[in-house]
Design a protein around this motif. Sequence first.
Motif, PDB file in Angstrom:
ATOM      1  N   HIS A 148      20.706  17.796 -58.314  1.00 24.23           N
ATOM      2  CA  HIS A 148      20.337  16.427 -58.686  1.00 24.23           C
ATOM      3  C   HIS A 148      21.253  15.538 -57.837  1.00 24.23           C
ATOM      4  O   HIS A 148      22.156  14.891 -58.353  1.00 24.23           O
ATOM      5  CB  HIS A 148      20.593  16.181 -60.171  1.00 24.23           C
ATOM      6  N   ARG A 201      30.297  10.052 -63.998  1.00 28.13           N
ATOM      7  CA  ARG A 201      30.441  10.121 -65.462  1.00 28.13           C
ATOM      8  C   ARG A 201      31.744  10.801 -65.880  1.00 28.13           C
ATOM      9  O   ARG A 201      31.763  11.614 -66.811  1.00 28.13           O
ATOM     10  CB  ARG A 201      29.218  10.830 -66.071  1.00 28.13           C
ATOM     11  N   TYR A 224      27.990  18.204 -75.384  1.00 24.80           N
ATOM     12  CA  TYR A 224      27.063  17.561 -74.448  1.00 24.80           C
ATOM     13  C   TYR A 224      25.970  16.841 -75.233  1.00 24.80           C
ATOM     14  O   TYR A 224      25.594  15.706 -74.909  1.00 24.80           O
ATOM     15  CB  TYR A 224      26.463  18.641 -73.527  1.00 24.80           C
ATOM     16  N   ILE A 226      22.437  11.721 -69.546  1.00 28.01           N
ATOM     17  CA  ILE A 226      21.492  11.441 -68.471  1.00 28.01           C
ATOM     18  C   ILE A 226      21.164   9.951 -68.413  1.00 28.01           C
ATOM     19  O   ILE A 226      21.098   9.350 -67.339  1.00 28.01           O
ATOM     20  CB  ILE A 226      20.217  12.294 -68.674  1.00 28.01           C
ATOM     21  N   TYR A 230      16.599  10.614 -62.451  1.00 28.88           N
ATOM     22  CA  TYR A 230      17.515   9.571 -62.921  1.00 28.88           C
ATOM     23  C   TYR A 230      16.898   8.187 -62.742  1.00 28.88           C
ATOM     24  O   TYR A 230      17.597   7.177 -62.832  1.00 28.88           O
ATOM     25  CB  TYR A 230      18.857   9.649 -62.195  1.00 28.88           C
ATOM     26  N   HIS A 277      12.833  14.381 -67.470  1.00 27.53           N
ATOM     27  CA  HIS A 277      14.232  14.815 -67.545  1.00 27.53           C
ATOM     28  C   HIS A 277      14.847  14.338 -68.856  1.00 27.53           C
ATOM     29  O   HIS A 277      15.562  15.074 -69.530  1.00 27.53           O
ATOM     30  CB  HIS A 277      15.001  14.243 -66.344  1.00 27.53           C
ATOM     31  N   PHE A 285      12.864  19.209 -68.073  1.00 29.06           N
ATOM     32  CA  PHE A 285      14.003  19.633 -68.888  1.00 29.06           C
ATOM     33  C   PHE A 285      13.436  19.944 -70.274  1.00 29.06           C
ATOM     34  O   PHE A 285      13.175  19.040 -71.061  1.00 29.06           O
ATOM     35  CB  PHE A 285      15.044  18.518 -68.939  1.00 29.06           C
ATOM     36  N   HIS A 316      13.859  23.788 -66.161  1.00 25.31           N
ATOM     37  CA  HIS A 316      15.169  23.873 -66.815  1.00 25.31           C
ATOM     38  C   HIS A 316      14.894  24.546 -68.164  1.00 25.31           C
ATOM     39  O   HIS A 316      14.394  23.898 -69.086  1.00 25.31           O
ATOM     40  CB  HIS A 316      15.735  22.487 -67.077  1.00 25.31           C
ATOM     41  N   GLN A 321      18.623  26.488 -71.646  1.00 25.35           N
ATOM     42  CA  GLN A 321      20.037  26.222 -71.330  1.00 25.35           C
ATOM     43  C   GLN A 321      20.875  26.119 -72.599  1.00 25.35           C
ATOM     44  O   GLN A 321      21.957  26.696 -72.692  1.00 25.35           O
ATOM     45  CB  GLN A 321      20.191  24.926 -70.522  1.00 25.35           C
ATOM     46  N   HIS A 365      19.034  27.927 -65.355  1.00 28.09           N
ATOM     47  CA  HIS A 365      20.028  27.955 -66.447  1.00 28.09           C
ATOM     48  C   HIS A 365      19.884  29.264 -67.221  1.00 28.09           C
ATOM     49  O   HIS A 365      20.698  30.140 -67.095  1.00 28.09           O
ATOM     50  CB  HIS A 365      19.908  26.756 -67.411  1.00 28.09           C
ATOM     51  N   ASP A 423      23.646  23.224 -59.053  1.00 28.75           N
ATOM     52  CA  ASP A 423      23.145  22.286 -60.070  1.00 28.75           C
ATOM     53  C   ASP A 423      23.883  20.951 -59.926  1.00 28.75           C
ATOM     54  O   ASP A 423      24.182  20.285 -60.917  1.00 28.75           O
ATOM     55  CB  ASP A 423      23.328  22.852 -61.487  1.00 28.75           C
ATOM     56  N   ASN A 474      25.186  17.663 -60.298  1.00 29.63           N
ATOM     57  CA  ASN A 474      24.757  16.478 -61.058  1.00 29.63           C
ATOM     58  C   ASN A 474      25.999  15.830 -61.659  1.00 29.63           C
ATOM     59  O   ASN A 474      27.038  16.479 -61.793  1.00 29.63           O
ATOM     60  CB  ASN A 474      23.717  16.857 -62.128  1.00 29.63           C
ATOM     61  N   PRO A 475      25.917  14.544 -62.013  1.00 29.99           N
ATOM     62  CA  PRO A 475      27.131  13.843 -62.440  1.00 29.99           C
ATOM     63  C   PRO A 475      27.572  14.168 -63.872  1.00 29.99           C
ATOM     64  O   PRO A 475      28.673  13.790 -64.274  1.00 29.99           O
ATOM     65  CB  PRO A 475      26.724  12.366 -62.349  1.00 29.99           C
ATOM     66  N   GLY A 476      26.726  14.863 -64.625  1.00 31.91           N
ATOM     67  CA  GLY A 476      27.066  15.117 -66.016  1.00 31.91           C
ATOM     68  C   GLY A 476      27.662  16.491 -66.256  1.00 31.91           C
ATOM     69  O   GLY A 476      28.769  16.617 -66.785  1.00 31.91           O
ATOM     70  N   THR A 477      26.947  17.519 -65.852  1.00 33.02           N
ATOM     71  CA  THR A 477      27.343  18.863 -66.266  1.00 33.02           C
ATOM     72  C   THR A 477      27.793  19.758 -65.127  1.00 33.02           C
ATOM     73  O   THR A 477      28.226  20.892 -65.385  1.00 33.02           O
ATOM     74  CB  THR A 477      26.174  19.574 -66.977  1.00 33.02           C
TER      75      THR A 477
HETATM   76  N1  DI6 Z   1      20.241  20.191 -66.883  1.00 29.51           N
HETATM   77  C1  DI6 Z   1      21.343  19.926 -66.241  1.00 29.51           C
HETATM   78  O1  DI6 Z   1      22.208  20.697 -65.992  1.00 29.51           O
HETATM   79  C2  DI6 Z   1      21.284  18.553 -65.798  1.00 29.51           C
HETATM   80  N2  DI6 Z   1      19.984  18.176 -66.167  1.00 29.51           N
HETATM   81  C3  DI6 Z   1      19.435  19.135 -66.792  1.00 29.51           C
HETATM   82  O2  DI6 Z   1      18.296  19.025 -67.184  1.00 29.51           O
HETATM   83  C4  DI6 Z   1      22.265  17.662 -66.453  1.00 29.51           C
HETATM   84  C5  DI6 Z   1      21.968  16.264 -66.090  1.00 29.51           C
HETATM   85  C6  DI6 Z   1      22.975  15.272 -66.577  1.00 29.51           C
HETATM   86  O3  DI6 Z   1      23.717  15.484 -67.542  1.00 29.51           O
HETATM   87  O4  DI6 Z   1      23.001  14.201 -65.952  1.00 29.51           O
END
Ligand code: DI6
Length: 405
Positions: free
Chosen positions: A70, A77, A90, A100, A140, A173, A210, A238, A241, A261, A313, A315-318
């Motif tokens: 992503h 974040r 999370y 997200i 996003y 998503h 997702f 996805h 997970q 995942h 993977d 991405n700014p979150g995980t």
């Molecule tokens: N799984 C992830 O690992 C990312 N999106 C998803 O569907 C996490 C995306 C986020 O936290 O910004």
Amino acid sequence: MPSFDTLPSADGLWTGLTRLDGQPCAIAVQDGRIAWTGAPDAVPTECADLPGHAGQGALVTPGLVDCHTHLVYGGQRANEFAMRLAGASYEEVAKAGGGIVSSVRATRAASEDELFASASARLRSLLAEGVCAIEIKSGYGLALAHERKQLRVARRLAAAHGVTVRTTFLGAHALPPEFEGRSQDYTDLVCREMLPALHAEGLVDAVDVFCERIAFSLAETEQVFQAAQALSIPVKLHAEQLSDMGGAALAARYGALSCDHIEHLSPEGVAAMAAAGTVAVLLPGAYYTLRDTQLPPIAALRAAGVPMAVSTDHNPGTSPALSLLLMANMACTLFRLTVPEAIAGITVHAAHALGLQDSHGAIAAGRPANFVLWDLQDAAELAYWFGQRPVRAVVRQGRIAEGAV
Ligand code: DI6
Ligand code: FE
């Protein structure tokens, strides 16, 4: 940054290389493609007079493939990192308006040029480590104009950096705030307006969802898959997970390229993926960041012959990860992949997860010249070191893109 077109051509005969199995090898590149590869004492006469590039014993691998990212988003974040360290999960962060949706706000506020600049910087890290093909998802924007903006940036990155990019539309998503309580309406919008419009603009190579308690249900996922199927666009998911939603079996029924995942994948999901030839994409960066304890069912996947890919993977979150080699290391250490499995996971199986198995992920005659020379002796070192960049040179799309030989 020099423009990609001005980088030196990799055409010529590359000698003094060592394959992953320890055998010496040579590679002939002509017009940006691999014309021949084989043992150094078997160079065909038509390749023998090409200008030489001396590998000096470097280990050589196919160009790396990062098959799940992503990469294009606004902001960052780090605040959530702190929240999770203080004990929030999370799911709790997402429910508190972070997650997200906070990246959605920052991405919507950013211009296309701003997104291009921030994603370029991230992409450069991956490329410097040998990535030659990458998947980039939307997801996003969550509104037509903003999803378009993300996907257009992904296409611009491909052209500017001379890298193969596969775009994936991930409109499903998260539920955008303006659709609060109207998940079905948003899914309808994704299927009836966003996907057809972006597909018509040539911006969509695959479709992802997702599928999760905090995101989209199994029924909504199937609706998106049907919309993709109607347009003959391949799907991926996805899946499983955070919980076992049965997503992998559904995706397999739609001939998914990959399920990603899959920490909570069931035996039925494994069997369905094996039967459909769906690739399992393992994402140890997210597992690590979320301090997950549920391991993906590696032994069952292995026993069933499901190809396993490994990706950042990013991405700014995980998973704020920008090293595919670190992910290979973590796939071994955390998930107990063998080193050959981890290397296949960032090359041949990752290419397969993107439908690029005929052009990427292996060094073979007829393919575009994408390969990496490493300052390493032993193939196991690729997954053993972490936090360094043992690249000697990268040949990407027929040019010497990193290093000098
Ligand atoms: N799984 C992830 O690992 C990312 N999106 C998803 O569907 C996490 C995306 C986020 O936290 O910004
Ligand atoms: Fe992801």
